[in-house]
Design a protein around this motif. Structure first.
Motif, PDB file in Angstrom:
ATOM      1  N   GLN A 749    -155.527-108.946 -63.880  1.00 20.79           N
ATOM      2  CA  GLN A 749    -153.771-109.567 -63.337  1.00 20.79           C
ATOM      3  C   GLN A 749    -153.297-107.993 -63.064  1.00 20.79           C
ATOM      4  OE1 GLN A 749    -151.505-111.181 -66.525  1.00 20.79           O
ATOM      5  NE2 GLN A 749    -149.756-111.030 -65.539  1.00 20.79           N
ATOM      6  N   GLN A 750    -153.688-106.748 -63.934  1.00 18.95           N
ATOM      7  CA  GLN A 750    -153.633-105.293 -63.661  1.00 18.95           C
ATOM      8  C   GLN A 750    -153.442-104.914 -62.011  1.00 18.95           C
ATOM      9  OE1 GLN A 750    -155.640-106.320 -66.178  1.00 18.95           O
ATOM     10  NE2 GLN A 750    -156.939-104.875 -66.364  1.00 18.95           N
ATOM     11  N   HIS A 751    -154.581-105.569 -61.386  1.00 18.14           N
ATOM     12  CA  HIS A 751    -155.191-105.503 -59.840  1.00 18.14           C
ATOM     13  C   HIS A 751    -154.429-105.793 -59.105  1.00 18.14           C
ATOM     14  CE1 HIS A 751    -158.955-103.875 -61.858  1.00 18.14           C
ATOM     15  NE2 HIS A 751    -157.816-103.128 -61.793  1.00 18.14           N
ATOM     16  N   HIS A 752    -153.124-106.964 -59.763  1.00 17.12           N
ATOM     17  CA  HIS A 752    -152.578-107.852 -58.270  1.00 17.12           C
ATOM     18  C   HIS A 752    -151.544-106.913 -57.738  1.00 17.12           C
ATOM     19  CE1 HIS A 752    -153.454-111.714 -60.528  1.00 17.12           C
ATOM     20  NE2 HIS A 752    -154.881-111.011 -60.136  1.00 17.12           N
ATOM     21  N   LYS A 753    -150.812-105.565 -58.372  1.00 18.00           N
ATOM     22  CA  LYS A 753    -149.563-105.026 -57.634  1.00 18.00           C
ATOM     23  C   LYS A 753    -150.571-104.573 -56.472  1.00 18.00           C
ATOM     24  CE  LYS A 753    -146.824-104.509 -61.762  1.00 18.00           C
ATOM     25  NZ  LYS A 753    -146.255-104.499 -61.965  1.00 18.00           N
ATOM     26  N   ILE A 756    -151.649-106.483 -53.351  1.00 21.39           N
ATOM     27  CA  ILE A 756    -150.298-106.974 -52.824  1.00 21.39           C
ATOM     28  C   ILE A 756    -149.995-105.657 -51.886  1.00 21.39           C
ATOM     29  CG2 ILE A 756    -147.648-107.400 -53.214  1.00 21.39           C
ATOM     30  CD1 ILE A 756    -148.186-109.265 -55.586  1.00 21.39           C
ATOM     31  N   LYS A 758    -147.357-102.172 -51.446  1.00 24.31           N
ATOM     32  CA  LYS A 758    -146.003-102.045 -51.980  1.00 24.31           C
ATOM     33  C   LYS A 758    -145.230-102.938 -50.889  1.00 24.31           C
ATOM     34  CE  LYS A 758    -143.232 -97.608 -51.113  1.00 24.31           C
ATOM     35  NZ  LYS A 758    -142.334 -96.142 -50.861  1.00 24.31           N
ATOM     36  N   ARG A 838    -143.567 -95.311 -62.109  1.00 22.77           N
ATOM     37  CA  ARG A 838    -143.150 -96.079 -60.873  1.00 22.77           C
ATOM     38  C   ARG A 838    -144.503 -95.643 -59.850  1.00 22.77           C
ATOM     39  NH1 ARG A 838    -138.079 -93.914 -57.252  1.00 22.77           N
ATOM     40  NH2 ARG A 838    -139.516 -92.611 -56.996  1.00 22.77           N
ATOM     41  N   GLU A 841    -146.895 -98.093 -61.329  1.00 20.07           N
ATOM     42  CA  GLU A 841    -147.017 -99.823 -60.824  1.00 20.07           C
ATOM     43  C   GLU A 841    -146.916 -99.782 -58.997  1.00 20.07           C
ATOM     44  OE1 GLU A 841    -142.723-100.401 -61.484  1.00 20.07           O
ATOM     45  OE2 GLU A 841    -143.007-100.677 -63.476  1.00 20.07           O
ATOM     46  N   GLU A 842    -146.830 -98.702 -58.448  1.00 19.92           N
ATOM     47  CA  GLU A 842    -147.700 -98.860 -56.637  1.00 19.92           C
ATOM     48  C   GLU A 842    -148.604 -98.967 -56.558  1.00 19.92           C
ATOM     49  OE1 GLU A 842    -145.225 -95.796 -55.153  1.00 19.92           O
ATOM     50  OE2 GLU A 842    -142.526 -97.121 -55.141  1.00 19.92           O
ATOM     51  N   GLY A 844    -151.626 -99.785 -58.068  1.00 17.87           N
ATOM     52  CA  GLY A 844    -152.870-100.488 -58.746  1.00 17.87           C
ATOM     53  C   GLY A 844    -152.686-100.469 -61.016  1.00 17.87           C
ATOM     54  N   CYS A 868    -157.059 -97.431 -55.491  1.00 17.74           N
ATOM     55  CA  CYS A 868    -156.145 -96.306 -56.531  1.00 17.74           C
ATOM     56  C   CYS A 868    -155.454 -95.270 -56.711  1.00 17.74           C
ATOM     57  CB  CYS A 868    -155.883 -97.550 -57.558  1.00 17.74           C
ATOM     58  SG  CYS A 868    -155.396 -99.197 -57.522  1.00 17.74           S
TER      59      CYS A 868
END
Length: 1299
Positions: A749-753, A756, A758, A838, A841-842, A844, A868
């Motif tokens: 789940q932490q790799h979904h960002k 996706i 920015k 920030r 989060e951007e 990964g 990342c």
């Protein structure tokens, strides 16, 4: 005598004793002159005029308005005036308390803090007193205490206990003195503790100790000890003794009204406690000082010995009920006998059956006492009269009339109504007269009146009572009986009381009504509420037919607001059953004729269905007896709705479809499509399938129901259009089939960002490259790692490969470094690491670690997936580059405009900092030092507030530190932010707006202008209305002012267009119409005139009552519409002029009977006979009040005339034969003015209430018409007490010389 004032100060509040003024005995005199009641007025100077008993009396002004007491007080001397006024002092007091250093508990802690502060706060909370503390250099404490006296004492004691060292001492006091020290409820002990600021501990009852412990300061202990020893010493002086005296001699010791006892206590100073009469004790307790107790005891025993020798007894038998007359209220009669005769009267206990009364006293006085006892016993007579309970209210009379008469004739007689008796008590002679009076009343009612009780089902009550009590009130008025409904103890009765014949007839009528109700039946019929209106019919025609057939049946149909399907029937059983069947039959017919079918017909064929001039559609409607509704001309709907009987509706449908089929080659085809694709083909809200039908000439496409499990889709329409739609449907189905391949990929789940990217950049790139749809798990999904891919098979495979490659890189966690100058570290970790969070989060979820402060290292560690880490490194380097490139520029804007630039809560400046990624720092407003080399606006721009000369003023205006705003960031962004700030400087612009439009701009209570200013973020200043200026000032930022200017120009344009339209709508047309037709033009509740107004969009004004010309009707609106409305009105008037009119004579007293309650009777006549009936108005009634006008067709007028004359004849025969002619109205003037000239008997004086010698009468006689002088002491005197001194030379009074 000079008035005196006394002021008394108490502990709790300020008390003022008002001065009592006694001026030459005037107070007593004025009290005697007061009337005994508000209604009685002394008339010593009343006179009579006319020589008759009815003449109006004249009253003296001095008697009715007595003069105020004169102010005879001497002129105030120096300082004397203050003595007549009450002094007011505050209940708040202040006391200073000093605690020396050597008496303080502790001096270690800093003063005012810690424990000392807490103790003071606690004392303030408990006592309510305010405490201020000061510490001296020698460590002593001074307390300033403010509050009420009781609060001061409590606070002082608690302060000494908390801050002063406490000593203790024991005092020996006899235990029997403890109660004196404690006082009532311990109040004296509490007061002593408060006064001495000590704590006093008295041993409890179980403790044998005789030591009282006192704790507090040395001074307080000494004071408390002195008070306690003083109280104890006083008790040593006091004594208590007991003596036994037989109970029978106690009355002689006490004496009548306690006279002997009070005298003994006054002479000896001792307190003598004699047991009350009802307490059977012989012991008398005497307390006080020793000598006084001995003297009192000797005197009590002397009285006892003397009476023991002198007393004799005599017994007398008196009936028990008369004992209370011997005793008297609170034993007053016994005390009276003892006072008169010196003999004691001994009564038997109340619970005893004995009737013996014992008299004890000197032998010579017993005879006299016996006589008095007999007189008192027989002074009141008690009699009981048998009277049934139902007669009691008649005995009392209406509003107690009989009892009032009895009270006048037989005073001092007490009457009590018991269950079936009336008890009388009082003077024997008056009681005998009252018995005779009441016996006659009771006998009269027993002989002539009776009552009956009828048991009735409660459900019949409302029918028996009638609407608004009509049935019961009629019986009451006609038969003079009382009818009451009783509901008690589970019984439901109707009680009838009154004259015997009236009760009998009322019982017969009610029994007949009850029998009829028992034969009636209620039935509920369930009918769909949607059919209720159809059952009622147009103007109630259908339901009226049913009611006419079953006149004895009440049919209640619920209103639309009741929201129920139940129709209620009530009436005779047979009629209710028949009515029920007829109603169900009517419902069935309505249902059969309400079958509805919707027929889709292509829009281009609707005109052929209608036919030329509507010939086709009219023919189908008439021949099939159906209702056919077509959509409006501009409506895109193609459905034609047919309503009627089922077979007729089907026939009409076939005929309409036949017209379409003959005119066009309509075909129907079926296409096989798997049901799983239906939803995607139909689209959201049916938009996709609707677009296909519209694109293909409006063909009809029908999908099978979900329950049918069919895969056939039906297409109907013109052949070419059906083929086109068929191709599009098959193409869509194939696309859905190819695009329905699905695959799943798992990723943490932490790799979904990171997947996706920015703003969704990474996932959008994969979608664009493969054409597949990628769905990430939502918050509701239980499995948060599954990523779903949907699309064509090859697209799904490509997208899956790319995602798996990225996921593999993310799973390979590595560590990287980036070099960041230590001077920039603070920027990253500031605001609780907001920038680092920030970046994480951007990129990964990477972990970024900066070196600790003080290590002077420039290495920043990044942990995470390889890509990342690389993305995070790039982002950090971008931020560092921005920081390296940062510069600071200055912009000069006058400090008075900073608040405007910042906006509410800094909103505007936050937008600038966020948009341009800069930091803006505003100066301190108090920094007014001048700055050289800068000008306002930075580049020469001014603030916009100086108007046309602002540029020149800005050039010479000095720049201060508080005017300089600093912007930090990249140079190009700083310049852009600087320009944005300069654009926020407000300007003011004058706009020309017509004055007539100003009211519209302002709106109700300024609502419109507030909304305008809020919407465009400007300030609008309108000129005062008296100037009538067209100039409006608008201030704000240039962009907002431009927007506001455009909005105002649009409002001006709309206003000019609306004004032109108003001129066209203001065309006025007047027509001449007879006033008698005006009511018909208005219609019932304005129906006709409202329809004319709505149909022609005009305003129609009829003349008002006070208009000189009652014939003119004005029509206002567009000229063409006004002329059309005129033609419509003239057409209505023309129809009315052709109607027949006839006037008949009916007695004006019968008019209300013909009109009926709220006009129901006359309205039914008008509806049944289709005529108009007019009764004379107030103006017509003066010429011929009996005239009634009937208007309508000649035949209808004749029928209505016969009915009205018949009704008038019947009513006149039944009701008016025995009535006198219509009486003249009794006005107020009729009662006030006499029938004669005023001099005869019974005449009233024309002058009314006369007052002689009044000031206004004197003024008339003197012919002095000037206003009274308010400065005159005679006309407007001061009050006697506390007033100003009377002027030595009074001003001449307009009211005349003082009487």
């Amino acid at each position: 005598m000079q008035a005196a004032a006394v002021m008394e100060e108490t502990n709790n509040a300020t008390t003022i004793e008002q001065p009592i003024a006694l001026i030459n005995g005037q107070e007593q005199v004025s009290n005697e002159q007061q009337p005994s009641s508000p209604t009685s007025v002394a008339t010593p100077t009343s006179t009579t005029s006319g020589g008759t008993g009815n003449a109006t009396p004249a009253f003296s002004y001095d008697d009715l308005f007595p003069a105020l007491p004169a102010n005879t007080s001497a002129p105030s001397q120096s300082g004397a005036s203050s003595s007549t006024l009450a002094r007011v002092t505050s209940s708040q007091k202040t006391q200073v308390l000093h605690v020396p250093c050597e008496e303080r508990k502790s001096t270690e802690s800093e003063f005012g803090e810690g424990e000392s502060k807490r103790i003071c706060q606690q004392i303030t909370k408990e006592t309510g007193a305010q405490i201020e503390i000061v510490s001296g250099k020698n460590q002593s404490l001074t307390f300033l205490i403010k509050g009420k006296q009781s609060e001061l004492l409590d606070a002082r004691r608690k302060i000494l206990m908390g801050f002063s060292t406490q000593a203790s001492r024991q005092v020996t006091v006899p235990r029997e003195h403890y109660r004196v020290i404690l006082g009532k409820g311990g109040q004296r002990l509490r007061d002593l503790e408060r006064l001495t600021s000590t704590r006093i501990n008295i041993p409890s009852q179980g403790d044998e100790s005789e030591f009282i412990t006192i704790a507090g300061t040395k001074e307080g202990i000494a004071q408390a000890e002195q008070e306690i020893r003083q109280l104890s010493a006083e008790q040593y002086k006091k004594s208590s003794d007991r003596t036994t005296v037989p109970k029978i001699y106690h009355p002689f010791i006490v004496g009548p009204y306690s006279e002997n006892l009070n005298k003994l206590q006054e002479e000896t100073g001792a307190k003598i406690n004699v047991p009350p009469q009802q307490v059977q004790k012989d012991e008398i307790i005497i307390s006080g000082e020793k000598d006084a107790v001995a003297a009192a005891k000797a005197k009590v025993e002397a009285i006892y010995k003397e009476m023991e020798k002198k007393c004799s007894t005599v017994s007398v038998e008196v009936p028990k009920p008369q004992h209370r007359y011997v005793i008297g209220p609170k034993g007053s009669t016994i005390a009276e006998i003892l006072q008169l005769t010196g003999v004691s009267v001994e009564m038997p206990p109340n619970d005893s059956t004995s009737e013996t009364i014992t008299l004890r006293g000197p032998q010579v006085a017993l005879g006299n006492a016996l006589t008095v006892v007999y007189q008192k016993a027989n002074s009141v007579k008690s009699v009981e009269i048998n009277a049934p309970h139902w007669i009691h209210k008649y005995v009392i009379g209406r509003k107690g009339a009989n009892m009032k008469q009895l009270e006048e004739d037989c005073p001092n007689v007490n009457v009590n109504c018991l269950e079936d008796k009336i008890k009388l008590e009082g003077d024997p002679e008056n009681v005998d007269r009252a018995v005779t009076y009441l016996t006659d009343i009771i006998k009269n009612y027993e002989d002539n009146f009776t009552f009956e009780v009828m048991t009735v089902n409660p459900s019949y009550y409302k029918h028996i009572i009638g609407k608004a009590g009509a049935n019961v009130n009629r019986l009451k008025d006609e038969l003079k009986v009382n009818i009451n409904i009783e509901e008690r103890e589970g019984q439901n009765n109707i009680r009838i009381e009154g004259p015997k014949e009236g009760v009998r007839q009322a019982q017969l009528e009610l029994q007949e009504k009850i029998d009829k109700l028992e034969n009636e039946k209620s039935k509920d019929v369930i009918i769909d509420r949607r059919l209720h209106r159809s059952i009622i019919g147009a103007k109630g025609e259908k339901i009226r037919e049913v009611k006419d057939r079953y006149r004895q049946v009440t049919i209640t149909i619920p209103t639309p607001q009741e929201n129920t399907d139940i129709v209620k029937l009530r009436g005779p059983k047979e009629d209710v059953d028949k009515c029920h069947k007829d109603l169900l039959k009517l419902v069935k017919e309505i249902q059969e004729s309400s079958h509805i079918i919707e027929v889709p017909i292509f829009k281009q064929f609707h005109k052929f269905v209608i036919g030329k001039g509507g010939a086709n559609i009219k023919k189908i409607r008439d021949e099939t007896q159906t209702k056919i509704d077509l959509p409006a001309e501009g409506d895109t709907n193609e459905v034609i709705v047919i309503t009627g009987k089922k077979e007729n509706v089907l026939e009409a449908k076939e005929r309409i479809q036949k017209i379409q089929n003959e005119l066009s080659d309509i075909v129907t085809e079926e296409v096989q499509i798997p049901p799983k694709y239906y939803n995607s083909i139909i689209g959201t809200g049916g938009k996709l399938i609707s677009s296909i039908m519209e694109e293909c000439g409006g063909v009809s496409i029908k999908f099978p129901n979900s329950d049918s499990k069919s895969d056939k889709v039906t297409i109907r329409g013109p052949k070419d259009d059906v083929e086109k739609a068929k191709g599009q449907l098959l193409e869509l189905a194939n696309e859905r089939q190819l695009a329905s391949f699905t695959a799943e990929v798992r990723a943490k789940q932490q790799h979904h960002k990171f997947l996706i990217g920015k703003n969704g950049a990474s996932i959008r790139k994969i979608r664009d490259a493969t054409g597949a749809r990628i769905i990430f798990p939502s918050n509701e999904d239980t499995d948060k790692e599954v990523i779903t891919i949907i699309g064509k098979e090859d697209s799904v495979k490509k997208a899956r490969e790319q995602l798996e490659a990225i996921i593999k890189e993310c799973d390979e966690v590595t560590e990287g470094e980036v070099t960041v100058d230590p001077k920039h570290h603070k920027h990253f970790v500031a605001k609780r690491g907001f920038i680092l969070h920030r970046i994480s989060e951007e990129c990964g979820g990477v972990m970024i670690s900066f070196p600790r402060a003080g290590t002077n290292s420039d290495k920043v560690t990044i942990k995470g997936a390889k890509d990342c880490i690389e993305a995070a490194r790039q982002r950090i380097e971008e931020i560092v580059a921005d920081l390296e490139a940062q510069t600071t520029i200055e912009v000069v804007i006058p400090q008075r405009q900073h608040r405007t630039i910042m906006g509410a809560r800094g909103f505007k400046v936050q937008q600038v900092t966020s948009e341009f990624d800069v930091q803006i720092k505003f100066p301190d407003r108090d920094a007014t030092e001048p700055v050289e080399g800068l000008t306002n606006g930075g580049s020469g721009q001014n603030g916009g507030e100086e108007g046309q000369d602002g540029q020149q003023e800005a050039e010479v205006e000095p720049v201060r530190q508080c005017d300089v705003i600093r912007i930090t960031g990249r140079i190009e962004k700083c310049e852009a932010a600087k320009q944005a700030l300069l654009d926020l400087i407000p300007i003011e612009e004058e706009l020309t707006v017509p004055f007539d439009l100003h009211r519209t701009i302002i709106g109700p209570r300024g609502a419109n202008v507030r909304q305008f200013m809020s919407k465009h973020d400007v300030h609008v200043e309108l000129p005062p209305s008296e100037l009538k200026s067209d100039v409006i000032k608008v201030s704000g930022t240039p962009a907002h002012v431009a927007e506001a200017r455009e909005a105002l120009e649009k409002m001006i344009e709309d206003y000019e267009a609306d004004r032109a339209d108003r001129e066209l709508r203001s065309f006025v047309l007047q027509i001449d119409v007879e006033p008698e037709y005006h009511s018909k033009l208005i219609g019932r509740h304005g129906a006709v005139i409202n329809k004319l107004r709505a149909d022609h969009d005009v305003n129609i004004s009829l003349p008002k009552r006070d208009d000189p010309n009652q014939r003119i009707i004005s029509i206002t609106g567009y000229q063409a519409k006004a002329e059309a409305a005129r033609d419509a009105i003239l057409e209505i008037v023309g129809d009315l002029q052709t109607l027949h009119r006839e006037v008949i004579e009916i007695d004006t007293r019968i008019h209300s009977h013909i009109i009926g309650h709220r006009g129901r009777t006359i309205r039914k006549i008008i509806e049944d006979y289709k005529v108009d009936v007019k009764f004379p108005s107030s103006d017509d009634a003066q010429s011929n009040p009996n005239a009634v006008t009937i208007i309508g067709k000649e035949e209808d007028v004749e029928n209505a005339k016969d009915l009205l004359l018949s009704m008038a004849e019947d009513y006149e025969r039944d009701f008016l034969e025995n009535l006198p002619a219509s009486p003249q109205p009794q006005t107020v003037g009729a009662f006030l003015s006499g029938s004669g000239s005023g001099s005869g008997a019974g005449g009233a004086s024309e002058n009314g209430f006369v007052i002689k010698d009044a000031p206004w009468e004197k003024q008339k006689q003197a012919k002095n018409l000037t206003a009274p002088n308010t400065q005159s002491q005679e006309d407007f005197p001061h009050f006697a007490a506390g007033g100003a001194p009377v002027a030595t030379t009074p001003i001449t009074s307009v009211w005349g010389p003082k009487n």
